[in-house]
Design an enzyme around this catalytic site. Structure first.
Site, PDB file in Angstrom:
ATOM      1  N   ASP A  30       0.860  -1.187   0.000  1.00 52.32           N
ATOM      2  CA  ASP A  30       0.000   0.000   0.000  1.00 52.32           C
ATOM      3  C   ASP A  30       0.894   1.234   0.000  1.00 52.32           C
ATOM      4  O   ASP A  30       2.110   1.129   0.076  1.00 52.32           O
ATOM      5  CB  ASP A  30      -0.928   0.009   1.222  1.00 52.32           C
ATOM      6  N   ASP A  32       1.664   5.097   1.635  1.00 54.80           N
ATOM      7  CA  ASP A  32       1.410   6.056   2.704  1.00 54.80           C
ATOM      8  C   ASP A  32       1.941   7.405   2.248  1.00 54.80           C
ATOM      9  O   ASP A  32       2.976   7.488   1.587  1.00 54.80           O
ATOM     10  CB  ASP A  32       2.141   5.623   3.982  1.00 54.80           C
ATOM     11  N   ASP A 113       9.782   4.345  12.687  1.00 52.50           N
ATOM     12  CA  ASP A 113      10.383   3.214  13.393  1.00 52.50           C
ATOM     13  C   ASP A 113      11.769   2.828  12.872  1.00 52.50           C
ATOM     14  O   ASP A 113      12.767   2.974  13.573  1.00 52.50           O
ATOM     15  CB  ASP A 113       9.425   2.009  13.462  1.00 52.50           C
TER      16      ASP A 113
HETATM   17  P1  ATP Z   1       3.773  -2.557   5.011  1.00 53.67           P
HETATM   18  O1  ATP Z   1       2.637  -1.606   4.680  1.00 53.67           O
HETATM   19  O2  ATP Z   1       4.480  -3.120   3.854  1.00 53.67           O
HETATM   20  O3  ATP Z   1       3.411  -3.559   6.026  1.00 53.67           O
HETATM   21  P2  ATP Z   1       4.918  -0.161   6.095  1.00 53.67           P
HETATM   22  O4  ATP Z   1       6.334   0.146   6.436  1.00 53.67           O
HETATM   23  O5  ATP Z   1       4.279   0.683   5.052  1.00 53.67           O
HETATM   24  O6  ATP Z   1       4.897  -1.694   5.730  1.00 53.67           O
HETATM   25  P3  ATP Z   1       2.761   0.655   7.785  1.00 53.67           P
HETATM   26  O7  ATP Z   1       2.218  -0.016   8.981  1.00 53.67           O
HETATM   27  O8  ATP Z   1       1.913   0.796   6.571  1.00 53.67           O
HETATM   28  O9  ATP Z   1       4.113  -0.109   7.434  1.00 53.67           O
HETATM   29  O10 ATP Z   1       3.267   2.075   8.275  1.00 53.67           O
HETATM   30  C1  ATP Z   1       3.686   3.097   7.374  1.00 53.67           C
HETATM   31  C2  ATP Z   1       4.892   3.837   7.923  1.00 53.67           C
HETATM   32  O11 ATP Z   1       4.533   4.490   9.147  1.00 53.67           O
HETATM   33  C3  ATP Z   1       6.067   2.953   8.296  1.00 53.67           C
HETATM   34  O12 ATP Z   1       6.893   2.699   7.180  1.00 53.67           O
HETATM   35  C4  ATP Z   1       6.772   3.791   9.345  1.00 53.67           C
HETATM   36  O13 ATP Z   1       7.529   4.819   8.751  1.00 53.67           O
HETATM   37  C5  ATP Z   1       5.613   4.435  10.072  1.00 53.67           C
HETATM   38  N1  ATP Z   1       5.191   3.627  11.231  1.00 53.67           N
HETATM   39  C6  ATP Z   1       4.230   2.673  11.259  1.00 53.67           C
HETATM   40  N2  ATP Z   1       4.096   2.129  12.476  1.00 53.67           N
HETATM   41  C7  ATP Z   1       4.986   2.767  13.266  1.00 53.67           C
HETATM   42  C8  ATP Z   1       5.329   2.664  14.646  1.00 53.67           C
HETATM   43  N3  ATP Z   1       4.722   1.784  15.446  1.00 53.67           N
HETATM   44  N4  ATP Z   1       6.306   3.486  15.112  1.00 53.67           N
HETATM   45  C9  ATP Z   1       6.912   4.387  14.296  1.00 53.67           C
HETATM   46  N5  ATP Z   1       6.632   4.511  12.997  1.00 53.67           N
HETATM   47  C10 ATP Z   1       5.692   3.718  12.479  1.00 53.67           C
HETATM   48 MG    MG Z   2       2.289   0.621   4.448  1.00 54.43          MG
END
Ligand code: ATP
Ligand code: MG
Length: 419
Positions: A30, A32, A113
């Site tokens: 997805d 962001d 993170d």
């Molecule tokens: P995927 O969507 O592939 O699972 P993602 O890295 O995009 O991985 P998401 O949960 O969609 O993960 O979160 C988007 C972004 O928001 C992350 O890449 C990170 O930068 C930030 N993020 C998400 N959760 C946290 C957290 N618990 N603490 C700090 N930053 C976070």
């Molecule tokens: Mg994501």
């Protein structure tokens, strides 16, 4: 969307998993977006937009089939808090309760993170912005928390699960400082609301790398904080039976996802909690409950124990229990019942589960083979196979008659399902 925000005078970047996966040549799950527009401003710009979250307020914009998350740049809030918006709320041990202090894009990078999750793709100049060394870690295949790992895990313990998830999914290593505290901080997960843990579990096991994720969760002693009953069974088992069943289930899950097939979380949970269920079942059977009552009591006990740790919505726990219950019904292989069972909406899942059990258990394998043969037959063949024992050569004689109540629900004929 990025352009709509820009045209309205805001700065907007792609960030997080989308950028990371694109740079790795993987298909992003997805997208962001991070922007300097406030949630209310985003809301005003897009018609299909909802503001969500208290702990972390953001905008969800419906975009065709997909939902794009739009988050406003945030600062850590503790240092140089400009009094702009509400302050970061923490518990006394440092867990962040709400994180709605807005800041610059660089502030925003530092509160994310992992370094590889803090890369921004700016549509104004098509550049990748890297404030925290994410590019180097991406090249080196490293998962590295930004800042002090122990502090960051305390702020949000779910980051421990995320570290494992990304390591498994991307085949990356954990940086030593990110890795070191994991084995001793698992208990922090107890503070996380069960519903959030449930969502995270789905991401852990339905992301296509379930088996690696499982191995890592066990290695870092995190698995037991999610599934304590299963962990106890795994530790007790001598001959690797449950681990084999669970491992097979997870390998299966990964395979199915790789083939573009769907996975029902109920099946996954049926496998994750099967061993605790079996133990409870033996316990209740020893208490002289009839087969049906023992099943119900065991399933209920397992679910009640599990939802103290992670939630397990009824839309998943009910079909999970049906899959378990049908293991008993699948042992009836004569008469009309097996033929009727074929039409049961949960038959396929229950049969798949039996196949799984057969991978590790001889008698379950015999039974699974019988059903596989039955499925391959046409109608007359099926009738022949399910002839009562006296006229069918293959099935063994009944050994023991169950009490009437048990026979009504779950008439057991050989081969016996349990080892
Ligand atoms: P995927 O969507 O592939 O699972 P993602 O890295 O995009 O991985 P998401 O949960 O969609 O993960 O979160 C988007 C972004 O928001 C992350 O890449 C990170 O930068 C930030 N993020 C998400 N959760 C946290 C957290 N618990 N603490 C700090 N930053 C976070
Ligand atoms: Mg994501």
């Amino acid at each position: 969307m990025l352009y709509r925000l820009r045209d309205a005078g805001h700065r907007a970047c792609l960030v997080g998993g989308g950028v990371r996966d694109l740079l790795l040549g993987r298909e992003p799950k997805d997208f962001d977006i991070a922007t300097d527009a406030r949630p209310e401003q985003v809301h005003a710009l897009f018609r299909n937009c909802r503001l969500i979250g208290r702990r972390f307020r953001l905008a969800h914009v419906q975009f065709g089939q997909e939902i794009v998350e739009v988050a406003t740049f945030r600062a850590c809030g503790d240092i140089g808090d400009e009094g702009d918006g509400p302050a970061v709320e923490r518990t006394k041990d440092g867990r962040i309760l709400s994180d709605n202090v807005y800041g610059s894009i660089e502030d925003d990078a530092w509160r994310r993170d992992f370094t590889i999750n803090a890369l921004y793709y700016d549509i104004a100049d098509f550049a990748v912005l890297d404030y925290v060394g994410g590019m180097a870690d991406l090249k080196a295949g490293l998962i590295r928390l930004i800042g002090d790992p122990v502090e960051r895990y305390h702020e949000d313990p779910v980051r421990m699960l995320r570290a494992v998830r990304f390591a498994a999914k991307l085949g990356f290593r954990l940086d030593p400082a990110t890795e070191a505290p994991l084995q001793r901080l698992g208990h922090l997960l107890e503070q996380i609301p069960p519903a959030r843990l449930f969502d995270e579990i789905l991401k852990l096991f339905m992301g296509g790398s379930a088996i690696q994720t499982f191995e890592l969760l066990r290695h870092y002693r995190l698995f037991g904080w999610l599934f304590p009953a299963t962990e106890r069974c795994l530790n007790r088992q001598q001959h690797h039976y449950p681990k084999t069943l669970l491992a097979h289930a997870l390998v299966n899950t990964d395979q199915r996802l790789a083939e573009g097939k769907s996975i029902h979380p109920a099946f996954l949970f049926a496998a994750l909690l099967w061993e605790p269920f079996r133990e409870r079942l033996q316990h209740f059977e020893a208490e002289n409950l009839d087969a049906h009552e023992a099943q119900q009591a065991a399933a209920e006990a397992v679910v009640q124990a599990q939802i103290r740790h992670t939630s397990l919505p009824r839309r998943y726990s009910l079909p999970m229990r049906e899959i378990w219950e049908m293991q008993q019904r699948l042992t009836c292989i004569t008469g009309k019942r097996p033929l009727r069972l074929l039409a049961h909406p949960r038959f396929r899942a229950a049969y798949d589960f039996l196949l799984l059990r057969g991978e590790a258990d001889e008698s379950a394998r015999e039974l699974a083979d019988w059903w596989t043969r039955l499925l391959a037959q046409d109608e007359s063949g099926r009738n022949r196979m399910t002839q009562p024992a006296t006229s069918a050569k293959k099935s063994k004689p009944r050994r023991r008659r169950k009490p009437r109540s048990a026979r009504k629900r779950a008439p057991a004929t050989s081969p016996a399902p349990e080892a």
